[in-house]
Design an enzyme around this catalytic site. Structure first.
Site, mmCIF file in Angstrom:
data_model
loop_
_atom_site.group_PDB
_atom_site.id
_atom_site.type_symbol
_atom_site.label_atom_id
_atom_site.label_comp_id
_atom_site.label_asym_id
_atom_site.label_seq_id
_atom_site.Cartn_x
_atom_site.Cartn_y
_atom_site.Cartn_z
ATOM 1 N N CYS A 83 0.811 -1.214 0.000
ATOM 2 C CA CYS A 83 0.000 0.000 0.000
ATOM 3 C C CYS A 83 0.843 1.263 0.000
ATOM 4 C CB CYS A 83 -0.906 0.007 1.231
ATOM 5 S SG CYS A 83 -1.901 -1.478 1.404
ATOM 6 N N HIS A 332 -8.782 4.147 -1.664
ATOM 7 C CA HIS A 332 -7.456 3.547 -1.530
ATOM 8 C C HIS A 332 -7.138 2.624 -2.702
ATOM 9 C CE1 HIS A 332 -3.851 2.057 0.136
ATOM 10 N NE2 HIS A 332 -4.330 1.066 0.857
#
Length: 384
Positions: A83, A332
């Site tokens: 991430c 995200h």
């Protein structure tokens, strides 16, 4: 080192997108190039952050993007750091301009995963953990962050209502962001009544799976001054690491990589946390924002929850945290997230953030990590 500047930024909307991974990467890249007022021919290198290109059958993205921009001879590098891929990619682009290797670089982050369905997307995400100890043993990221949340609630006498206030604040900010994934006003009661995902975390404590792309143009100060008066300086950059598995850490209410990266960035910038006007931090879950803001030095350990209760992290509060809406509301798309944070800082510091503008902001910070914080990068920016 050469001074490094930002002269352009662009993003697609975040959410469930129908276009291919290549198309959305190109949309953001072209947006950034046009924002900078340059031509693709002026770009000397490309840094592309992506994690799950295989989900859209395209893993060698760099040359594909360069070719579609009409500059196939320009070298590119694809970067994966879970991430945190976007911030790591930005760091590498920054380092190459600072070292004098290139004058102008395109940094693009992109992800396309929603079409695989929740089961497969969750499975893909689990590959970013220490799979032997975590993902492969059934410990999902909601479960791991729930462990952090339970420890925090116990250690600092925080409540589930406090976590909910983080979500409410970020959704309020996201309502002002036309490119946010979840533009929906929610209440503390909505969060508390939403489905339990991994106790104490509920549905509205968790960020969504998102598609999307963001891009920025980095360049030398000389190039920036020759092309525009409206640019942003990159004044600090730091990276850090943590034990890959949560069980390997001394405490699970702090993320070592954040503290290491932040200290390096502050030292380079010649500032302290008190000098930062706003920050885009990695709030993949509501607990993460509390931990992040403490590890970044904005609040003492265990005190971030008090700041949230008092509204000090709201837009134009003592320090605005996630004016974009953060991962929680903005979304995200993991390969794009770190670059998207930088794009938000660029918009804020060049007067392009619209209703979510942080008033009189001069210094912004981005914080983006991979997995449960196994890798992290922090960057600091100043308006000119």
């Amino acid at each position: 080192m050469e001074k490094v500047c930002l002269i352009g930024a662009g993003s697609t909307k975040y959410g469930k997108l129908e276009d291919s991974i290549t198309d959305i990467a190109l949309q953001a890249s072209v947006d950034a190039i046009e924002s900078a007022g340059i031509s693709p021919k002026e770009i000397q290198a490309g840094y592309i952050s992506n994690v799950f290109g295989i989900a859209d059958k395209q893993v060698h993205l760099g040359p594909v993007i360069m070719s579609n921009l009409g500059i196939p001879e320009v070298p590119s590098l694809s970067i994966e750091s879970a991430c945190g891929s976007g911030s790591v990619s930005f760091r590498e682009a920054y380092a190459n301009v600072a070292a004098g290797f290139y004058d102008v670089i395109l940094a693009t982050g992109v992800e396309k995963v929603t079409h695989t369905g929740t089961e497969w997307t969750t499975t893909y995400f689990s590959y970013c953990s220490d799979f032997f100890y975590e993902g492969g043993a059934g410990a999902s990221f909601p479960g791991l962050f729930a462990s952090m949340a339970r420890a925090y609630l116990s250690e600092f006498k925080a409540t589930e209502e406090d976590l909910a206030k983080v979500a409410v604040k970020n959704h309020d900010n996201g309502l002002l962001n036309p490119k946010a994934h979840l533009r929906k006003k929610i209440s503390v009661d909505d969060v508390l009544k939403s489905a339990v995902v991994a106790s104490p975390l509920k549905l509205y404590d968790c960020c969504p799976f998102s598609d999307g792309a963001s891009a920025v143009i980095l360049c030398s100060e000389k190039f920036a001054k020759a092309h525009t008066k409206n640019y942003v300086e990159v004044i600090g950059s730091g990276r850090g690491g943590s034990p890959a598995a949560l069980q390997g850490r001394d405490h699970i209410t702090t993320i070592p990589s954040t503290k290491i990266a932040a200290q390096a960035a502050y030292k380079m910038a010649g500032i302290t946390a008190k000098d930062v006007d706003f920050a885009e931090v990695h709030d993949c879950f509501t607990i993460a924002e509390l931990v992040d803001t403490e590890d970044l030095g904005f609040f003492e350990k265990g005190k971030a929850v008090e700041a949230v209760r008092e509204g000090r992290t709201k837009l134009n509060g003592d320090i605005s945290i996630n004016p974009s809406g953060g991962l929680k509301s903005k979304g995200h798309p993991i390969g794009a997230t770190g670059i998207g944070q930088v794009a938000e800082v660029f918009d804020q510091l060049t007067g392009k953030a619209g209703e979510r503008t942080v008033k009189d902001a001069k210094i912004g910070l981005t914080h983006n990590f991979g997995a449960t914080g196994a890798s992290c990068a922090v960057h600091i920016f100043r308006s000119v």
